[in-house]
Design a protein around this motif. Structure first.
Motif, PDB file in Angstrom:
ATOM      1  N   PRO A   1       0.838  -1.204   0.000  1.00 20.36           N
ATOM      2  CA  PRO A   1       0.000   0.000   0.000  1.00 20.36           C
ATOM      3  C   PRO A   1       0.873   1.255   0.000  1.00 20.36           C
ATOM      4  O   PRO A   1       1.902   1.305   0.674  1.00 20.36           O
TER       5      PRO A   1
ATOM      6  N   THR B   1     -12.938 -11.709  -7.062  1.00 22.51           N
ATOM      7  CA  THR B   1     -11.936 -10.668  -6.837  1.00 22.51           C
ATOM      8  C   THR B   1     -11.744  -9.822  -8.085  1.00 22.51           C
ATOM      9  O   THR B   1     -11.684  -8.590  -8.010  1.00 22.51           O
TER      10      THR B   1
ATOM     11  N   SER C   1     -14.663  -7.558  -8.434  1.00 23.08           N
ATOM     12  CA  SER C   1     -14.604  -6.475  -7.450  1.00 23.08           C
ATOM     13  C   SER C   1     -13.607  -5.396  -7.858  1.00 23.08           C
ATOM     14  O   SER C   1     -13.796  -4.220  -7.546  1.00 23.08           O
ATOM     15  N   LEU C   2     -12.548  -5.800  -8.551  1.00 21.26           N
ATOM     16  CA  LEU C   2     -11.587  -4.826  -9.065  1.00 21.26           C
ATOM     17  C   LEU C   2     -12.149  -4.065 -10.261  1.00 21.26           C
ATOM     18  O   LEU C   2     -11.605  -3.042 -10.654  1.00 21.26           O
TER      19      LEU C   2
ATOM     20  N   ARG D   1      -6.709   2.236 -10.051  1.00 23.94           N
ATOM     21  CA  ARG D   1      -7.115   2.274  -8.649  1.00 23.94           C
ATOM     22  C   ARG D   1      -5.986   2.848  -7.804  1.00 23.94           C
ATOM     23  O   ARG D   1      -4.816   2.703  -8.137  1.00 23.94           O
TER      24      ARG D   1
ATOM     25  N   ASP E   1      -4.370   1.455  -2.144  1.00 20.86           N
ATOM     26  CA  ASP E   1      -4.692   1.331  -0.726  1.00 20.86           C
ATOM     27  C   ASP E   1      -4.635  -0.144  -0.321  1.00 20.86           C
ATOM     28  O   ASP E   1      -4.416  -1.023  -1.150  1.00 20.86           O
ATOM     29  N   ALA E   2      -4.807  -0.415   0.951  1.00 22.28           N
ATOM     30  CA  ALA E   2      -4.646  -1.773   1.469  1.00 22.28           C
ATOM     31  C   ALA E   2      -5.639  -2.754   0.851  1.00 22.28           C
ATOM     32  O   ALA E   2      -5.291  -3.907   0.575  1.00 22.28           O
ATOM     33  N   VAL E   3      -6.859  -2.320   0.606  1.00 21.08           N
ATOM     34  CA  VAL E   3      -7.882  -3.205   0.049  1.00 21.08           C
ATOM     35  C   VAL E   3      -7.529  -3.602  -1.382  1.00 21.08           C
ATOM     36  O   VAL E   3      -7.554  -4.784  -1.744  1.00 21.08           O
ATOM     37  N   THR E   4      -7.182  -2.623  -2.202  1.00 24.30           N
ATOM     38  CA  THR E   4      -6.845  -2.895  -3.599  1.00 24.30           C
ATOM     39  C   THR E   4      -5.595  -3.757  -3.699  1.00 24.30           C
ATOM     40  O   THR E   4      -5.553  -4.710  -4.482  1.00 24.30           O
TER      41      THR E   4
ATOM     42  N   GLY F   1      -4.471  -5.867  -1.521  1.00 22.29           N
ATOM     43  CA  GLY F   1      -4.823  -7.218  -1.100  1.00 22.29           C
ATOM     44  C   GLY F   1      -5.524  -7.996  -2.197  1.00 22.29           C
ATOM     45  O   GLY F   1      -5.246  -9.181  -2.407  1.00 22.29           O
ATOM     46  N   MET F   2      -6.426  -7.334  -2.926  1.00 18.46           N
ATOM     47  CA  MET F   2      -7.119  -8.011  -4.023  1.00 18.46           C
ATOM     48  C   MET F   2      -6.154  -8.355  -5.152  1.00 18.46           C
ATOM     49  O   MET F   2      -6.215  -9.455  -5.710  1.00 18.46           O
TER      50      MET F   2
ATOM     51  N   THR G   1      -4.130 -11.313  -4.390  1.00 12.94           N
ATOM     52  CA  THR G   1      -4.896 -12.555  -4.417  1.00 12.94           C
ATOM     53  C   THR G   1      -4.879 -13.189  -5.803  1.00 12.94           C
ATOM     54  O   THR G   1      -4.909 -14.410  -5.930  1.00 12.94           O
TER      55      THR G   1
END
Length: 74
Positions: free
Chosen positions: A11, A34, A37-38, A49, A52-55, A57-58, A61
């Motif tokens: 991140p 996933t 969601s992206l 995007r 950030d931590a969420v993006t 992480g995806m 994955t």
């Protein structure tokens, strides 16, 4: 710019340009979810995007299905 498909994205304040490079046929359901969601819908589709931590992480994955370019802001 930095291009990666490995699990080494952290991140930051950078912006990520994420491109789907492989199809989802035969993939696990959570990998398909996933990608959706992206915002990726098909091979060659790109989205931008914030890293950030969420993006991050995806992206970490599904590194085998996407390529990532990191663009520093500033």
């Amino acid at each position: 710019m930095f291009e990666s498909t490995r699990k080494n994205i952290q991140p930051s304040d950078a912006t990520l340009v994420i491109t789907q490079t492989r199809g989802v046929t035969g993939s696990k359901q959570n990998h398909r979810d996933t990608l959706r969601s992206l915002g990726l819908k098909r091979i060659g589709h790109q989205v931008t995007r914030k890293a950030d931590a969420v993006t991050v992480g995806m992206v970490n994955t599904v590194p085998h299905l996407v390529s990532v370019e990191e663009v520093n802001n500033g």
